[in-house]
Design a protein around this motif. Structure first.
Motif, PDB file in Angstrom:
ATOM      1  N   VAL A   1      -1.209  -2.224   0.036  1.00 27.16           N
ATOM      2  CA  VAL A   1      -0.031  -3.150  -0.068  1.00 27.16           C
ATOM      3  C   VAL A   1      -0.143  -3.458  -1.516  1.00 27.16           C
ATOM      4  O   VAL A   1       1.045  -3.514  -2.074  1.00 27.16           O
ATOM      5  N   PHE A   2      -1.320  -3.925  -2.000  1.00 27.78           N
ATOM      6  CA  PHE A   2      -1.231  -4.019  -3.635  1.00 27.78           C
ATOM      7  C   PHE A   2      -0.633  -2.974  -4.346  1.00 27.78           C
ATOM      8  O   PHE A   2       0.195  -3.215  -5.316  1.00 27.78           O
ATOM      9  N   GLU A   3      -0.956  -1.835  -4.215  1.00 27.20           N
ATOM     10  CA  GLU A   3      -0.431  -0.574  -4.926  1.00 27.20           C
ATOM     11  C   GLU A   3       1.131  -0.381  -4.874  1.00 27.20           C
ATOM     12  O   GLU A   3       1.642  -0.288  -5.945  1.00 27.20           O
ATOM     13  N   GLU A   4       1.753  -0.721  -3.620  1.00 29.80           N
ATOM     14  CA  GLU A   4       3.032  -0.645  -3.646  1.00 29.80           C
ATOM     15  C   GLU A   4       4.054  -1.727  -4.400  1.00 29.80           C
ATOM     16  O   GLU A   4       4.682  -1.538  -4.956  1.00 29.80           O
ATOM     17  N   LEU A   5       3.095  -2.931  -4.064  1.00 27.04           N
ATOM     18  CA  LEU A   5       3.909  -4.209  -4.669  1.00 27.04           C
ATOM     19  C   LEU A   5       3.662  -3.836  -6.365  1.00 27.04           C
ATOM     20  O   LEU A   5       4.466  -4.193  -6.907  1.00 27.04           O
ATOM     21  N   ARG A   6       2.624  -3.380  -6.939  1.00 27.18           N
ATOM     22  CA  ARG A   6       2.149  -3.262  -8.115  1.00 27.18           C
ATOM     23  C   ARG A   6       3.054  -2.276  -8.800  1.00 27.18           C
ATOM     24  O   ARG A   6       3.947  -2.395  -9.782  1.00 27.18           O
ATOM     25  N   ASN A   7       3.324  -1.181  -7.974  1.00 25.50           N
ATOM     26  CA  ASN A   7       4.611  -0.133  -8.561  1.00 25.50           C
ATOM     27  C   ASN A   7       5.992  -0.637  -8.544  1.00 25.50           C
ATOM     28  O   ASN A   7       6.475  -0.100  -9.419  1.00 25.50           O
TER      29      ASN A   7
ATOM     30  N   GLU B   1       4.561 -14.166   2.697  1.00 29.65           N
ATOM     31  CA  GLU B   1       3.550 -13.547   3.189  1.00 29.65           C
ATOM     32  C   GLU B   1       3.880 -13.029   4.747  1.00 29.65           C
ATOM     33  O   GLU B   1       3.571 -11.773   5.038  1.00 29.65           O
ATOM     34  N   ALA B   2       4.522 -13.784   5.254  1.00 27.78           N
ATOM     35  CA  ALA B   2       5.124 -13.236   6.716  1.00 27.78           C
ATOM     36  C   ALA B   2       5.870 -12.077   6.778  1.00 27.78           C
ATOM     37  O   ALA B   2       5.845 -11.218   7.418  1.00 27.78           O
ATOM     38  N   LYS B   3       6.963 -12.124   5.665  1.00 26.08           N
ATOM     39  CA  LYS B   3       7.963 -10.839   5.639  1.00 26.08           C
ATOM     40  C   LYS B   3       6.992  -9.741   5.232  1.00 26.08           C
ATOM     41  O   LYS B   3       7.283  -8.677   5.865  1.00 26.08           O
ATOM     42  N   LEU B   4       6.086  -9.770   4.214  1.00 26.53           N
ATOM     43  CA  LEU B   4       5.446  -8.709   3.833  1.00 26.53           C
ATOM     44  C   LEU B   4       4.506  -8.165   4.790  1.00 26.53           C
ATOM     45  O   LEU B   4       4.337  -6.870   5.131  1.00 26.53           O
TER      46      LEU B   4
END
Length: 235
Positions: free
Chosen positions: A23-29, A45-48
């Motif tokens: 999750v972190f990697e995609e959001l970071r990218n 947070e709920a939507k993610l």
């Protein structure tokens, strides 16, 4: 439907084994690519959690790691906002970049470990062993990070070199942020515990060469883990 709504509507299947990191990697990218622009608000947070099919605590760890890297900030009662696209890819921990920290640490901490093996006293050794015991038993990430910071600070202190001690003291907050990122997103806590124990065992033996080698191995593994998470190539 706007771009953000379109992105949220696309399903995403993640491996549960390393869900926070993925999750972190995609959001970071998405931030680094500019799709999530500076100043924009991230989905809740709920939507993610719904998008990725994971729990909110997993999303929370990913968001916390973005904040550690200075890519976002969380505003109480409002949400998480993008601070910068960090277009140069040189992630920062406060006053220091990830690159600068990793380039500098071996020059200080490897030598400090060697001198600690030769100069430590019984009280310092006892405290180092105690820190290893406490880190191996600690389940709380933030508490473990504080112990990790104390561990590296104590080795610099045990070196009896005030330059090493002061440098490590100056960068301890940046080191703690880096450690917090690694322990939140990967298996580094257990690996670090084993590496710390090897460093202290070499210091206990009074072997300068073994202590230096153990610290060098530790920092190389930290560098590799950081490089994987922030998307950079290790040296």
């Amino acid at each position: 439907m706007n771009d953000l709504e379109s992105w949220l509507s696309d399903s995403a299947i993640l491996s549960r084994k390393s869900a926070s990191e993925l999750v972190f990697e995609e959001l970071r990218n998405l931030i680094l690519s500019g799709r999530f622009a500076t100043g924009s608000k991230l989905p809740s947070e709920a939507k993610l959690a719904a998008k990725y099919g994971v729990s909110r605590p997993i999303v929370r760890e990913a968001l916390r790691s973005l904040q550690i890297l200075g890519l976002t900030e969380t505003r109480t009662g409002s949400g998480t906002y993008v601070l910068t696209a960090a277009s140069d890819g040189n992630i920062r921990y406060g006053d220091y970049s990830a690159r600068d920290l990793m380039e500098a640490r071996p020059f200080v901490e490897v030598s400090a470990a060697g001198w600690a093996a030769l100069r430590r006293n019984d009280d310092e050794l006892s405290r180092l062993l105690g820190l290893c015991d406490r880190m191996e038993q600690e389940g709380d990430t933030e508490a473990w990070v504080r112990l990790d910071s104390d561990f590296h600070g104590l080795i610099a202190e045990a070196s009896k070199n005030t330059v090493f001690r002061d440098i490590v003291d100056d960068v301890r907050e940046a080191m703690a942020q880096q450690s917090g990122l690694l322990t939140a997103l990967g298996p580094r806590r257990q690996e670090s515990n084993e590496e710390h124990r090897a460093i202290v065992d070499a210091i206990r033996q009074g072997s300068e060469a073994k202590a230096q080698a153990a610290m060098e191995i530790h920092l190389k593994k930290v560098e590799a883990a950081v490089s994987r998470i922030i998307g950079a190539e290790p040296r």
